[in-house]
Design a protein around this motif. Sequence first.
Motif, PDB file in Angstrom:
ATOM      1  N   VAL A  92       0.835  -1.199   0.000  1.00  0.00           N
ATOM      2  CA  VAL A  92       0.000   0.000   0.000  1.00  0.00           C
ATOM      3  C   VAL A  92       0.872   1.252   0.000  1.00  0.00           C
ATOM      4  O   VAL A  92       0.535   2.249  -0.649  1.00  0.00           O
ATOM      5  N   ASP A 123      -2.990 -11.354  -3.298  1.00  0.00           N
ATOM      6  CA  ASP A 123      -2.787 -10.275  -2.322  1.00  0.00           C
ATOM      7  C   ASP A 123      -3.345  -8.956  -2.859  1.00  0.00           C
ATOM      8  O   ASP A 123      -3.963  -8.179  -2.125  1.00  0.00           O
ATOM      9  N   ALA A 127      -6.547  -6.795  -1.375  1.00  0.00           N
ATOM     10  CA  ALA A 127      -6.433  -5.379  -1.016  1.00  0.00           C
ATOM     11  C   ALA A 127      -7.455  -4.532  -1.778  1.00  0.00           C
ATOM     12  O   ALA A 127      -7.971  -3.544  -1.250  1.00  0.00           O
ATOM     13  N   GLU A 131     -10.159  -5.752   1.627  1.00  0.00           N
ATOM     14  CA  GLU A 131      -9.665  -4.731   2.546  1.00  0.00           C
ATOM     15  C   GLU A 131      -9.967  -3.317   2.040  1.00  0.00           C
ATOM     16  O   GLU A 131     -10.109  -2.388   2.828  1.00  0.00           O
ATOM     17  N   SER A 133      -7.993  -1.310   0.714  1.00  0.00           N
ATOM     18  CA  SER A 133      -6.871  -0.401   0.933  1.00  0.00           C
ATOM     19  C   SER A 133      -6.306   0.095  -0.387  1.00  0.00           C
ATOM     20  O   SER A 133      -5.625   1.124  -0.440  1.00  0.00           O
TER      21      SER A 133
END
Length: 325
Positions: A92, A123, A127, A131, A133
């Motif tokens: 991130v 992954d 994200a 998530e 993010s």
Amino acid sequence: GRAGEVADPPQLGVAPAAPTPADPDAPRGAARPPGVQAPAVGAQAHAPATGGQRDLRYGTVPMPTEITRAQARAFRLDVHGLRERAAPDGMVGIARALCLQNTPPGSAGQALAARVDGVAQDDVLRALETEKSLLQAFTARGAPHVFAAAETPVFTLGLLPDDDQALRTFMLGAQPALDAMGLSATALADLAEEAVREVLNGTALVKDDLGRATGELLNDRVPRKARDAWTSPSDYAEQQFQGESLVRFALPVLSLRGVVCHGDRKGRSPLLYRTDQWLGTDPVADADERGARTGLLRRYLRRYGPSTPEHFAAWGGIDVAQARR
């Protein structure tokens, strides 16, 4: 993967602009050009007597009059995060500085894997979709890019065209149809924004379905003089009507306004959501537009400078006059 981004001007001797909040390229520990050494502890940022230039980050440092191709390449690799992979938890952080183009789909994941140790496509998807993010949205050149969700104002409002001519340039290709209808680019974007907010309220659609549904909703909302042309067969694609095609031209502008973004997928096709509903908050509601523009330009210059307004315009897909402003 192609990275779109920017930071403080790399020319030493220039005081960097005031950083925007949480700006990853604010002048604190920024990378030095190869061959430039750190100043001695306690060195002051004052003008040198000879042979050097002032840099408010590093103090007075020697400045070479020429650099080699190898030094230039090394600097580019370093500021694009390609010289050394970041730690696994740094994905991130990389995406706060780099806006990574995601065409063809999966390119942004490959670009992150090249910069972050141990990152796999799963992954990146986690994200993006769980998530949240990371965020994917249309931005530079109207193409989908992946960036840190916390930096949404920078990578959207930072490029938003600020007058009708700038909008016409960003919606490259739409001008003949707009002129034939007597419709300004601003009017198209405003009409499309209102309709897209309605169509996507509480749901998500793939781009084809969103374009058609929004175009049909606008059939009776466009000015009367434009309605026949709006509903006529498209000049741009078979099985579309002209208004539907114009809505598709407007979608990247709505992305820059913070209205629409990519979410999860329906099969192999990304779904488009209202950004506020996908993230659970409106990321641009209280944003500082000037700060967003400054943050974007800083990121661009950090990775591509020295540059010119013309080069910045080509990178962003924006009007040269906007780039100069």
